[in-house]
Design a protein around this motif. Sequence first.
Motif, short mmCIF file in Angstrom:
data_model
loop_
_atom_site.label_atom_id
_atom_site.label_comp_id
_atom_site.label_asym_id
_atom_site.label_seq_id
_atom_site.Cartn_x
_atom_site.Cartn_y
_atom_site.Cartn_z
N ALA A 25 12.38 -9.01 -13.30
CA ALA A 25 13.11 -9.47 -12.11
C ALA A 25 14.13 -8.43 -11.67
N ALA A 26 14.82 -7.82 -12.62
CA ALA A 26 15.79 -6.78 -12.29
C ALA A 26 15.10 -5.57 -11.68
N ARG A 27 13.92 -5.23 -12.18
CA ARG A 27 13.15 -4.09 -11.65
C ARG A 27 12.74 -4.36 -10.20
N ARG A 28 12.35 -5.58 -9.90
CA ARG A 28 11.95 -5.92 -8.54
C ARG A 28 13.10 -5.82 -7.55
N GLY A 33 11.60 -0.98 -6.56
CA GLY A 33 10.86 -2.24 -6.69
C GLY A 33 10.67 -2.93 -5.35
N LEU A 34 11.72 -2.93 -4.54
CA LEU A 34 11.61 -3.54 -3.21
C LEU A 34 10.62 -2.77 -2.34
N THR A 35 10.60 -1.43 -2.46
CA THR A 35 9.65 -0.62 -1.71
C THR A 35 8.22 -0.94 -2.13
N GLU A 36 7.99 -1.04 -3.43
CA GLU A 36 6.66 -1.38 -3.92
C GLU A 36 6.20 -2.74 -3.40
N VAL A 39 5.39 -2.40 0.36
CA VAL A 39 4.13 -1.68 0.57
C VAL A 39 2.95 -2.57 0.20
N GLY A 40 3.06 -3.28 -0.89
CA GLY A 40 1.97 -4.18 -1.30
C GLY A 40 1.72 -5.28 -0.29
N ARG A 41 2.80 -5.84 0.25
CA ARG A 41 2.63 -6.90 1.25
C ARG A 41 2.09 -6.35 2.56
N ALA A 42 2.51 -5.15 2.94
CA ALA A 42 1.98 -4.53 4.16
C ALA A 42 0.48 -4.27 4.02
N ALA A 43 0.06 -3.84 2.85
CA ALA A 43 -1.36 -3.61 2.61
C ALA A 43 -2.13 -4.93 2.71
N GLN A 44 -1.56 -6.01 2.19
CA GLN A 44 -2.22 -7.31 2.29
C GLN A 44 -2.35 -7.75 3.74
N VAL A 45 -1.30 -7.54 4.53
CA VAL A 45 -1.34 -7.91 5.94
C VAL A 45 -2.40 -7.09 6.66
N GLY A 46 -2.47 -5.79 6.35
CA GLY A 46 -3.49 -4.94 6.96
C GLY A 46 -4.90 -5.41 6.62
#
Length: 111
Positions: A25-28, A33-36, A39-46
Amino acid sequence: MLGRLFWLAAGAAVGAWGTTKVNRAARRLTPEGLTETAVGRAAQVGDRMRTFVSDVRVGMAEREEELNHTLGRSSQGAYVIRPGTPDRALPAPGHDVPRPHPQLHDWKEGH
């Protein structure tokens, strides 16, 4: 004595599990962590958008085929949706873009 050893092992396991969860949780919450996550959510939306566009293209082609059948037109002049084409339909190879039938529309040549 055996009961105390059991509770010691159980406590150590729960402590290790809790520490791992807190560290994740601290890493996120770090900038990386926020960037990752972003990016992951943007890829899902794409991916979802590509799937949606593909579904719309297939539906458009099916509906156009239904309309051609209803109007008694052959599908030779109909648009063909090819995988990997831009967001526009292309005429079938060797065929011109179909023009509206003069009896089905209120239009005159030259207007």
